[in-house]
Structures are given as C-alpha cells and as structure tokens.
Motif scaffolding. Structure first.
Motif, PDB file in Angstrom:
ATOM      1  N   ARG A 504       0.799  -1.195  -0.065  1.00 15.31           N
ATOM      2  CA  ARG A 504       0.073   0.096   0.033  1.00 15.31           C
ATOM      3  C   ARG A 504       0.811   1.309  -0.035  1.00 15.31           C
ATOM      4  NH1 ARG A 504      -2.475   1.529   5.578  1.00 15.31           N
ATOM      5  NH2 ARG A 504      -0.140   1.816   5.814  1.00 15.31           N
ATOM      6  N   ASP A 505       1.863   1.368   0.720  1.00 15.51           N
ATOM      7  CA  ASP A 505       2.630   2.473   0.928  1.00 15.51           C
ATOM      8  C   ASP A 505       3.296   2.885  -0.317  1.00 15.51           C
ATOM      9  OD1 ASP A 505       1.984   2.728   3.572  1.00 15.51           O
ATOM     10  OD2 ASP A 505       3.675   1.951   4.402  1.00 15.51           O
ATOM     11  N   TRP A 506       3.893   1.741  -1.055  1.00 19.13           N
ATOM     12  CA  TRP A 506       4.481   1.737  -2.256  1.00 19.13           C
ATOM     13  C   TRP A 506       3.413   2.353  -3.492  1.00 19.13           C
ATOM     14  CZ3 TRP A 506       4.502   0.612  -7.433  1.00 19.13           C
ATOM     15  CH2 TRP A 506       5.547   0.919  -8.126  1.00 19.13           C
ATOM     16  N   LEU A 507       2.101   1.941  -3.318  1.00 18.94           N
ATOM     17  CA  LEU A 507       1.175   2.157  -4.557  1.00 18.94           C
ATOM     18  C   LEU A 507       0.865   3.732  -4.330  1.00 18.94           C
ATOM     19  CD1 LEU A 507      -0.823  -0.974  -4.788  1.00 18.94           C
ATOM     20  CD2 LEU A 507       0.675  -0.133  -6.492  1.00 18.94           C
ATOM     21  N   ALA A 508       0.694   4.006  -2.785  1.00 18.74           N
ATOM     22  CA  ALA A 508       0.017   5.397  -2.561  1.00 18.74           C
ATOM     23  C   ALA A 508       1.220   6.373  -3.057  1.00 18.74           C
ATOM     24  CB  ALA A 508      -0.198   5.449  -1.222  1.00 18.74           C
ATOM     25  N   ASP A 509       2.566   6.275  -2.762  1.00 16.75           N
ATOM     26  CA  ASP A 509       3.556   7.126  -3.147  1.00 16.75           C
ATOM     27  C   ASP A 509       3.727   7.059  -4.597  1.00 16.75           C
ATOM     28  OD1 ASP A 509       6.015   8.600  -2.300  1.00 16.75           O
ATOM     29  OD2 ASP A 509       6.852   7.160  -3.585  1.00 16.75           O
ATOM     30  N   ALA A 510       3.579   6.168  -5.409  1.00 18.23           N
ATOM     31  CA  ALA A 510       3.985   6.219  -6.857  1.00 18.23           C
ATOM     32  C   ALA A 510       2.712   6.650  -7.522  1.00 18.23           C
ATOM     33  CB  ALA A 510       4.079   4.638  -7.342  1.00 18.23           C
ATOM     34  N   ALA A 511       1.430   6.311  -7.077  1.00 20.94           N
ATOM     35  CA  ALA A 511       0.066   7.153  -7.740  1.00 20.94           C
ATOM     36  C   ALA A 511      -0.224   8.445  -7.265  1.00 20.94           C
ATOM     37  CB  ALA A 511      -0.954   6.217  -7.377  1.00 20.94           C
ATOM     38  N   GLY A 512       0.424   9.012  -6.010  1.00 19.08           N
ATOM     39  CA  GLY A 512       0.492  10.295  -5.623  1.00 19.08           C
ATOM     40  C   GLY A 512      -0.936  10.401  -4.707  1.00 19.08           C
ATOM     41  N   LEU A 513      -1.670   9.489  -4.336  1.00 16.96           N
ATOM     42  CA  LEU A 513      -2.812   9.266  -3.464  1.00 16.96           C
ATOM     43  C   LEU A 513      -2.621   9.025  -2.157  1.00 16.96           C
ATOM     44  CD1 LEU A 513      -4.388   6.735  -5.996  1.00 16.96           C
ATOM     45  CD2 LEU A 513      -4.864   9.122  -5.743  1.00 16.96           C
ATOM     46  N   PRO A 514      -3.718   9.783  -1.167  1.00 15.86           N
ATOM     47  CA  PRO A 514      -3.594   9.634   0.201  1.00 15.86           C
ATOM     48  C   PRO A 514      -3.795   8.283   0.681  1.00 15.86           C
ATOM     49  CG  PRO A 514      -5.653  10.487  -0.376  1.00 15.86           C
ATOM     50  CD  PRO A 514      -4.845  10.532  -1.695  1.00 15.86           C
ATOM     51  N   LEU A 515      -3.308   8.115   1.774  1.00 17.63           N
ATOM     52  CA  LEU A 515      -3.417   6.660   2.499  1.00 17.63           C
ATOM     53  C   LEU A 515      -4.742   6.277   2.553  1.00 17.63           C
ATOM     54  CD1 LEU A 515      -0.142   6.469   5.006  1.00 17.63           C
ATOM     55  CD2 LEU A 515      -0.569   5.407   2.660  1.00 17.63           C
ATOM     56  N   THR A 516      -5.529   7.094   2.742  1.00 13.53           N
ATOM     57  CA  THR A 516      -6.970   7.060   3.163  1.00 13.53           C
ATOM     58  C   THR A 516      -7.430   6.550   1.847  1.00 13.53           C
ATOM     59  OG1 THR A 516      -7.557   9.341   2.459  1.00 13.53           O
ATOM     60  CG2 THR A 516      -7.126   8.800   4.858  1.00 13.53           C
ATOM     61  N   HIS A 517      -7.065   6.713   0.639  1.00  8.44           N
ATOM     62  CA  HIS A 517      -7.464   6.064  -0.634  1.00  8.44           C
ATOM     63  C   HIS A 517      -7.539   4.455  -0.430  1.00  8.44           C
ATOM     64  CE1 HIS A 517      -9.184   6.665  -4.588  1.00  8.44           C
ATOM     65  NE2 HIS A 517      -8.412   5.627  -4.942  1.00  8.44           N
ATOM     66  N   PHE A 518      -6.560   3.821   0.341  1.00  6.51           N
ATOM     67  CA  PHE A 518      -6.427   2.532   0.535  1.00  6.51           C
ATOM     68  C   PHE A 518      -6.987   1.843   1.779  1.00  6.51           C
ATOM     69  CE2 PHE A 518      -3.318   4.586  -2.181  1.00  6.51           C
ATOM     70  CZ  PHE A 518      -3.123   3.604  -3.395  1.00  6.51           C
ATOM     71  N   ALA A 519      -7.087   0.642   1.553  1.00  4.93           N
ATOM     72  CA  ALA A 519      -7.650   0.028   2.993  1.00  4.93           C
ATOM     73  C   ALA A 519      -6.511  -1.590   2.757  1.00  4.93           C
ATOM     74  CB  ALA A 519      -8.962  -0.402   2.960  1.00  4.93           C
ATOM     75  N   ILE A 520      -6.271  -1.836   3.883  1.00  2.00           N
ATOM     76  CA  ILE A 520      -5.425  -2.979   4.099  1.00  2.00           C
ATOM     77  C   ILE A 520      -6.036  -4.014   4.967  1.00  2.00           C
ATOM     78  CG2 ILE A 520      -3.074  -1.558   3.467  1.00  2.00           C
ATOM     79  CD1 ILE A 520      -2.489  -2.050   6.488  1.00  2.00           C
ATOM     80  N   GLN A 521      -5.562  -5.388   4.483  1.00  2.00           N
ATOM     81  CA  GLN A 521      -6.099  -6.644   5.254  1.00  2.00           C
ATOM     82  C   GLN A 521      -5.215  -7.820   5.163  1.00  2.00           C
ATOM     83  OE1 GLN A 521      -9.593  -6.686   6.788  1.00  2.00           O
ATOM     84  NE2 GLN A 521      -8.227  -8.495   7.788  1.00  2.00           N
ATOM     85  N   GLY A 522      -5.057  -8.350   6.522  1.00  4.53           N
ATOM     86  CA  GLY A 522      -4.238  -9.321   6.289  1.00  4.53           C
ATOM     87  C   GLY A 522      -4.944 -10.624   6.853  1.00  4.53           C
ATOM     88  N   TYR A 523      -4.849 -11.664   5.964  1.00  5.60           N
ATOM     89  CA  TYR A 523      -5.743 -12.931   6.263  1.00  5.60           C
ATOM     90  C   TYR A 523      -4.650 -14.058   6.843  1.00  5.60           C
ATOM     91  CZ  TYR A 523      -9.497 -10.447   4.058  1.00  5.60           C
ATOM     92  OH  TYR A 523     -10.573  -9.482   3.658  1.00  5.60           O
ATOM     93  N   GLY A 524      -3.317 -13.753   6.851  1.00  2.00           N
ATOM     94  CA  GLY A 524      -2.672 -14.882   7.033  1.00  2.00           C
ATOM     95  C   GLY A 524      -3.165 -16.288   6.366  1.00  2.00           C
ATOM     96  N   ASP A 525      -2.946 -17.325   7.076  1.00  2.37           N
ATOM     97  CA  ASP A 525      -3.200 -18.620   6.153  1.00  2.37           C
ATOM     98  C   ASP A 525      -4.654 -19.122   6.200  1.00  2.37           C
ATOM     99  OD1 ASP A 525      -3.769 -19.366   8.830  1.00  2.37           O
ATOM    100  OD2 ASP A 525      -2.110 -20.637   9.073  1.00  2.37           O
TER     101      ASP A 525
END
Length: 571
Positions: A504-525
């Motif tokens: 997410r951090d790389w995409l937000a920086d490359a696209a010039g978008l705020p972090l609030t435009h993204f959501a993250i989720q960890g599902y593990g296994d």
C-alpha cells in the motif's frame, strides 16, 4: 364572371403559401409561424387594397354607367356588343366639352363615352368591360382643339397624364387599347361644304414620321377636286390642314408614341391606330401654339377674325377602321393564374422535399462514417456516435411504420435503404471488456521469506497494479496479504498484514494518492486458494491481492475498530 377575382386569387395564393409552410418548409417552427403571420397580414392588406380599388371604381364609373344605360334605354334592342364603344378624352382646353356639351354619353354609329379626368379612365374602362360582359372599350379618342392650346408646358403635362392613364386603363382591361388622335382647327370664313376628316386609321400601329406627308397628299387632292367657285376656299383650308398636321406630328405625337421615363419607370408608348385632322367653323387664335408654329415655318401670320363657334364633330369615320374588341372572359384567365400558382407551389414543395431528403441522407451517412472512424479503444466517443446512429435508425423506422411526412415525400424519399446498414452497425457494437478488478501478486516476487520489506526491483511487478489504480481514480483500493500454513498462525497473520501495508505504501507514493484511498487486510493462512499439502499449493497461497472497490465513504461511516480496517466492510 366579368371582373377579375383579385380577392379570391389572393386567398388562393395565401392558402398555398400556408400549406407549403405547414407541410414542406425546411425551416424551424418559429420561422414558419413568423412567415405564416406575415403571409396572412400581407393577404389581408391585399384584400383591403382590392376592396378599396373596387369601391373607387364603382364611385368613378357610376355616373358614366347611369348615363350609358339611360341613353341605351331609349334605343331598341341590345346594342352592347355590336356597336363600337369609344372613350373620348382630351386636354383641359375644352375640346371634349365642345364635342359633347353637357352630356357624358352620345350615341351615333358608336357609343361615345366622355372621360374628363385621367385618374378615372382605368376605372371607367374596367366598368364598361364588366357592363359589356367581358367586351372592353374598342378605342380611346384623344380630342384636341389646336386653337385652344396656348401653353407648351400645359400641353405636354396633359399629354403625359393621359398617356399614363391610357397605360393603366390598358392594364385594367387586359389589352392595349387602340388610340385615335383627332385634332381640330377653327376657320372664320365659311366653306361651301362641310370639312371632311383627313388622316388614316386601321388595326396596325401607325408610323408617326409618314403621317404629315400622307395627310398633305390627301388634302391636296381635296383642293384640286373643287370647282372654280369654291377652289380658293378649299385651297385656303388645305393649307391650314397641312400646317395643322405638321404641327400635331411634331408637338403631339412624340409625347404619345416615343419612349419616355416617368421617374424610375419606363412608360410604354400608346398603341396609335388613327390620326385625323379637320377644320370647323369658329374663331382662329393668332396666339395659339399652332398659329405660332405656322408663322415660324411659313412666315404667314394668322389674322384675328371674328366668327361663330360651333360644336366639334365627333371623328366617326376613324372608328370604321378599328375592329371591335372580342369578348375576354376573366374566369379562364383567373383559372390559368390559379393553376400557375399551384404549379409554382408544387415546384417549391418538390424543391424543399429534395433538399430535406438530401440533408437527411447526408446526416445519416455522416453519422455512420463518424462511427466507423472511431477505434474501439475510445469507447466513450464510440458510445456517443452509436447513440446518434440509433436516433437515425429510430427516425427511419418511424417513417417506415407511419409513413413518410410530406416534407420528405413527393417521390424523393431515399431513407429506407439505410435501415439495413444502420441495424448492422448497431448490432456489431461490442462493449469493451470490464477492467480487471483484482490483481494477484506472488509474495516471493516481492518479499524474502518471512520478511515484509519489498525486494529491490519489485516495482516492475507492481507497475500493472499501479496502472489499474490510475485508470480508475474513483475506486478505492483494498490490499490483502495471504500466507501458507507453515509457521505460527498468529505470526502469519501479522506478516500478511505487514506485507499488505508495504505494498500500500509503495502504491500510494507512486500514484500520488493519500493513504486514506487505500485499505489493507491481513488474512494469514485463513483463506488458502490451493491445498497446502503440496509445494505448488503453498506457493499459490503465498500472495498479495489488490482489489478495486466502489468508494462508499459517502454512504458509510469509517470503521476503525480493527487496525488497518477499510472504510467499507470487506469479507
């Protein structure tokens, strides 16, 4: 019908114009309404003018018609058509009064009607044509007393007025009225016989240049035929008549038969069919234009003598050389004019139909060409062009179902063959494939085993996801991390969420978008996509999924109960 139906003709023309505006006009409805109102106003104005002209004709001709009817009532039989009818006009010097006295109508071998005012001549001629049931006046006789004319300007002005009036009368009756010019000269000494008329008359127009010599030849024969007892008197009369003919040819005929301009309008010459001169008992005038002409050309002065004036005789012999006018019915002429206007309206409707059909075909062909010229990659422009050809298709289908409107009809409609290619184009349209909503990335291509830091060069793997995000700026981005079953489930959960955060951090920086435009989720296994029993299955389960979802922040409140949870609810 004896009178031309001007008002009926105006109504017919207005009806044709309104029908053309209603059914064939290529202009907008606003312009058609304005033109229709103008047409109605113009027709009403023409009707009012025709009504006023009709009333003026009736007022001008009523005394003459009453006098004609009163005179004919005394005669047996119906002589309307078999008796010549002549309009007698003249200058203001008094020749018509000397010929008619107080009467307006005289009956001899012809019906002589006196008209004193040039403005009434056309009305009287038209009224007499109606009275004779389509047979107009046979001739107009211009009476002039040479000894009564003393002013050149007044003479020329009178001739111009009567010439214009004769032209209007000819237009009113529908043919060129034959004109006869009768000129009188007075002599004090009596003669042994009454003076005859000298001149020429016929159905063809006369040549003014040859008239003086022709009259001179005839008056010379008249003098030579006398016996010795009256030869001197006849020679004297012949000399006066010769001078009279030459003066009339130079002073009167040019004003009647030569081309002249009245302001900006070219006056047509009158149709001169007869020219005669005569002498009558009276008082010669030494200061008249005729006497001055004789003095200037011959050197002979006219002595003032006393005499007794007698009424001028009417030039009856000249009427015998002019044919009676035929009956001219106005109904066939009016019907011919009405048919001509109908043909003109049909031609205008056909021209408008051809022009509108040409415009229709050109518009449909242009819409089809524009649609074909757009490449499938530009779907928005393609959809706009598709809507245009759909509107064209619907219009042509409506014409096929309900019939072609008059503005496109009259045999010029060519829209039916375009329906098939239009339907083919519409059916061939294929909407573009929907963009991928999820991109799945292999964790081994992004991270080392057990690490959440992006490997050097991993940006090449993330470029596809970056382009998808930029192509849909209105969508939110969910980044979810997954692991295989190896290791501690809690550690796997944290590792998957950390890896999602790194992407997410790389995409937000490359696209010039705020972090609030993204959501993250960890599902593990917890969400394997393959069996963890094999190495290939475990490799497939180690992944990062990037998904585009609608931006529902306006519909739902942000939920922060769990760390990294998005604004929307994700399953």
């Amino acid at each position: 019908m004896t009178g031309y139906p001007f008002r009926t003709q105006v109504c017919w023309i207005a009806a044709l114009a309104l029908a053309w505006l209603a059914f064939s006009s290529p202009w907008s409805a606003t312009w058609n309404l304005l033109l229709a109102a103008f047409t109605i106003a113009l027709a009403l104005l023409a009707i009012v003018m025709a009504t006023r002209r009709e009333r003026a004709r009736q007022r001008a001709s009523q005394p003459v018609l009453q006098a004609v009817k009163a005179s004919l009532d005394k005669l047996p039989g119906d002589i309307r058509r078999n008796t010549p009818l002549v309009l007698a006009v003249g200058d203001a010097s008094g020749a018509p009064e000397r010929a008619f006295g107080e009467e307006l109508v005289r009956i001899t071998d012809a019906i002589w009607v006196r008209v004193d005012e040039p403005t009434r001549l056309a009305h009287v001629a038209d009224a007499l044509k109606r009275w004779r049931e389509g047979q107009g006046p046979d001739a107009i006789v211009y009476l002039l007393g040479a000894d009564l004319v003393h002013d050149t300007a007044a003479l020329e002005a009178g001739l111009r007025r009567w010439r214009s009036a004769i032209g209007e009368a000819s237009r009113a009756v529908g043919y060129a009225l034959p004109v006869c010019l009768a000129v009188y000269v007075e002599e004090a000494n009596g003669a042994p016989d009454d003076c005859p008329w000298f001149g020429v008359s016929g159905t063809d127009a006369l040549h003014a240049g040859a008239l003086p010599s022709l009259i001179a030849t005839r008056v010379r024969r008249y003098a030579q035929a006398a016996v010795p007892a009256d030869r001197e008197a006849r020679m004297h009369r012949a000399a006066r008549l010769d001078g009279l003919a030459r003066w009339a040819a130079s002073a009167l005929l040019p004003a009647l038969v030569d081309g002249q301009r009245d302001g900006f309008r070219q006056q047509r010459p009158v149709h001169l069919n007869a020219f005669v001169v005569t002498a009558t008992a009276g008082v010669p005038a030494a200061d008249s234009l005729h006497a001055r002409f004789v003095l200037r050309t011959t050197g002979l002065a006219l002595a003032a003598n006393e005499g007794r004036r007698v009424p001028y005789p009417l030039p009856e012999p000249v009427i015998r050389g002019i044919a009676l006018q035929p009956v001219r019915r106005t109904l066939p002429l009016a019907l011919a004019h009405a048919f001509a206007w109908l043909v003109l309206a049909f031609c205008a409707a056909a021209a408008a139909s051809a022009w509108q059909n040409r415009a229709l075909i050109a518009r449909v062909m242009d819409d089809m060409a524009r649609y074909r010229a757009i490449s499938p990659e530009h779907d928005a422009a393609l959809v706009d062009a598709l809507q245009a050809i759909k509107r064209d298709r619907n219009e042509l289908e409506q014409y096929a179902r309900t019939g072609v409107p008059p503005r496109l009809g009259l045999g010029f409609y060519r829209g039916a063959p375009l329906l098939a290619p239009l339907n083919t184009l519409i059916a061939a349209y294929q909407p573009p494939a929907p963009p991928p909503s999820t991109i799945e990335l292999d964790s081994l291509s992004l991270f080392r085993s057990g690490s959440a830091a992006l490997n050097p060069g991993s940006n090449r793997v993330l470029i596809g996801a970056l382009e998808m995000i930029k192509a849909h700026p209105d969508k939110r981005v969910v980044v979810a991390g997954h692991t295989d079953i190896n290791g501690n489930p809690g550690s796997n959960l944290k590792l998957s969420e950390a890896r999602a955060a790194s992407v997410r951090d790389w995409l937000a920086d490359a696209a010039g978008l705020p972090l609030t435009h993204f959501a993250i989720q960890g599902y593990g296994d917890t969400r394997p996509k393959a069996s963890n029993d094999t190495e290939a299955g475990r490799a497939a389960n180690r992944r990062v999924e990037i998904t585009l979802v609608p931006d529902c922040r306006g519909a739902y409140r942000e939920d922060r109960t769990t760390s990294g949870q998005s604004a929307c609810s994700f399953q």
